[in-house]
Enzyme design. Structure first.
Site, mmCIF file in Angstrom:
data_model
loop_
_atom_site.group_PDB
_atom_site.id
_atom_site.type_symbol
_atom_site.label_atom_id
_atom_site.label_comp_id
_atom_site.label_asym_id
_atom_site.label_seq_id
_atom_site.Cartn_x
_atom_site.Cartn_y
_atom_site.Cartn_z
ATOM 1 N N LYS A 58 58.904 24.789 28.941
ATOM 2 C CA LYS A 58 59.526 25.991 28.407
ATOM 3 C C LYS A 58 60.984 25.700 28.073
ATOM 4 O O LYS A 58 61.689 25.030 28.843
ATOM 5 C CB LYS A 58 59.418 27.104 29.447
ATOM 6 N N SER A 67 57.048 35.723 29.549
ATOM 7 C CA SER A 67 57.927 35.128 28.561
ATOM 8 C C SER A 67 57.606 33.648 28.286
ATOM 9 O O SER A 67 58.148 33.057 27.345
ATOM 10 C CB SER A 67 59.394 35.240 29.021
ATOM 11 N N SER A 109 55.939 36.282 34.126
ATOM 12 C CA SER A 109 56.095 35.426 32.950
ATOM 13 C C SER A 109 55.284 34.142 32.984
ATOM 14 O O SER A 109 55.225 33.431 31.980
ATOM 15 C CB SER A 109 57.579 35.090 32.734
#
Length: 470
Positions: A82, A160, A184
């Protein structure tokens, strides 16, 4: 193993091929770099492909293996992270357009540990801008556009950690690193039909990671299986002098046996009175079928959570800490360059929350910790549906289809007090999209929930179902 089977192979399967010399890390890396190039943009899953670095690391991995130096299960395995983890010499965008070219002159501790474990970094993967801290209400809140689901590109990948979710789900990388403050990792893992592990708070160093909430952020693996999550966590967990909130004790994955856990142990599972009216019919049906599977490996007992304001506490802490973390970002004017219109002003209200509200939330969190630990002390894990519905269309705001995402208060409570959790796929909904089953454990209980989730996967085939990617 044919090349087209690499995409959805587990870490253990790929490692076996590497050590048998039937493939090489360079060959695997080129294969996954090609998939990232071909399909990453189709899912809005990739910020940057790190081809040069990846091939350099892959060549070193092959050389080490040829000389008898084996760094462990991740040796030579491609991966993505990420894009909130700092990578020296490679921009780290935090998913936000005004920070697209941001350079941080060091590697995050997780990046260092992946490299030391022999993993090959192939891509920085997409995320909701600033990890969703500015209050996004729809999917188009990212530098790269809405995260698209591995099973249906008209639907959301979840946030996310949207890029890690769809990239692993679509077989663009064997595993990825995501982060969770509140949902997330669980959300994109659940929507994309993969395993996602939220470790105990402090289990993985956050040095070099974007801070949304200093006392709630967690970093964890997103993989094909629960077992793979254990292998990755084993590589990245442990104390770090650069992160004073990291746990002081090392952690080691206990591993799994190849035979079903029914022969090895019986688990004690708790269930909650979930709000059934929030569950889509297929989610409810899949959850009930999962409970029948779990009865083969353990007992099920219904419990009630203590009556405490879990969501309010978690939300207040995140809002206050986000306001402190991004105060300069807002006052500098960079906030007005964010992708989603509501994100451009959504954070300002956090600057106005009274200090007493934050202090009281922290005080109540201590009570939540004590009460939840007492409620769970007799159980290995609480099992719940991961999400209320299949992924919804990216053309609609979340409120139009999500039903609130989760059906009970445990998600807010577990994130507020740092409990570990893991989601694994448990079926499909009416539109052919994955649903998930979540196991939440007591603090420090990663090995227990990994064992339970792996035992469930020994008895089911959902993790062996893959989307058509073209």
């Amino acid at each position: 193993m044919a090349d087209d089977q690499f995409a959805f192979a587990t870490i253990r399967e790929l490692g076996t091929q590497l050590r048998a010399r039937s493939t090489s890390s360079v060959a695997l890396t080129k294969y996954f770099l090609d998939r990232l190039e071909k399909f990453g943009g189709q899912y809005n899953a990739v910020v940057r492909i790190t081809s040069e670095l990846a091939l350099e690391q892959a060549r070193q991995a092959d050389l080490d293996l040829s000389r008898g130096k084996d760094r462990g299960p991740l040796h030579g395995i491609p991966c993505g992270v990420k894009d909130l983890l700092a990578t020296k010499g490679i921009p780290t965008s935090w998913g936000a357009p005004p920070l697209n070219d941001q350079l941080i002159d060091e590697d995050a501790t997780v990046i260092v540990r992946l490299r030391e474990a022999g993993a090959v970094l192939c891509a920085k993967l997409s995320m909701v801008e600033l990890a969703g801290g500015f209050g996004y209400k729809q999917a188009d809140s990212s530098l790269t556009g809405p995260g698209l689901n591995a099973w249906d590109k008209t639907c959301w990948a979840g946030g996310s950690s949207s890029g890690p979710g769809s990239a692993v789900g679509a077989g663009l990388v064997p595993f990825a690193i995501g982060s969770e403050t509140w949902g997330s990792i669980m959300t994109p893992a659940g929507y994309n039909g993969i395993a996602g592990l939220r470790p105990t708070y402090g289990r993985v160093s956050r040095h070099g990671a974007m801070a949304l909430s200093w006392t709630m952020d967690k970093i964890g693996p997103m993989c094909r299986t629960a077992d793979d999550c254990g292998l990755v966590l084993n590589a990245i967990a442990g104390p770090d002098p650069l992160d004073p909130t990291s746990l002081p004790s090392p952690w080691k994955y206990a591993g799994v046996k190849s035979s079903p856990a029914t022969k090895d142990r019986r688990f004690k599972f708790a269930t909650l009175d979930v709000e059934l009216e929030k569950l889509a019919p297929e989610v409810r049906s899949n959850y009930e079928k999962s409970l029948e599977v779990l009865r083969q490996i353990g007992t099920l007992t219904s419990i009630k959570l203590p009556d405490l304001p879990y969501g309010v506490v978690a939300g207040t802490i995140i809002s206050c800490e986000m306001g402190a973390a991004f105060g300069d970002f807002m006052t500098s004017g960079e906030v007005w360059e964010l992708a989603a219109p509501e994100d451009r002003w959504g954070g300002f209200s956090n600057l106005l929350i009274p200090a007493r509200d934050y202090i009281n939330a922290l005080r109540i969190r201590g009570k939540i910790q004590r009460e939840i630990d007492a409620a769970l002390q007799d159980f290995d894990a609480v099992v719940t549906p991961t999400l209320n519905t299949e992924a919804g269309p990216v053309s609609q705001k979340f409120v139009e289809w999500s039903r609130g995402f989760v059906s009970n208060d445990l998600s807010g409570a577990a994130n507020a007090i740092g409990l570990p959790g893991i989601t694994v796929p448990n079926g499909f909904g009416g539109r052919g999209l994955p649903t998930g089953l979540e196991f939440t454990g007591r603090v420090f209980g990663e090995n227990v929930i990994l064992a339970a989730a792996t035992a469930y996967q020994h008895l089911t085939e959902w993790h062996k179902k893959f989307p058509k990617v073209s």
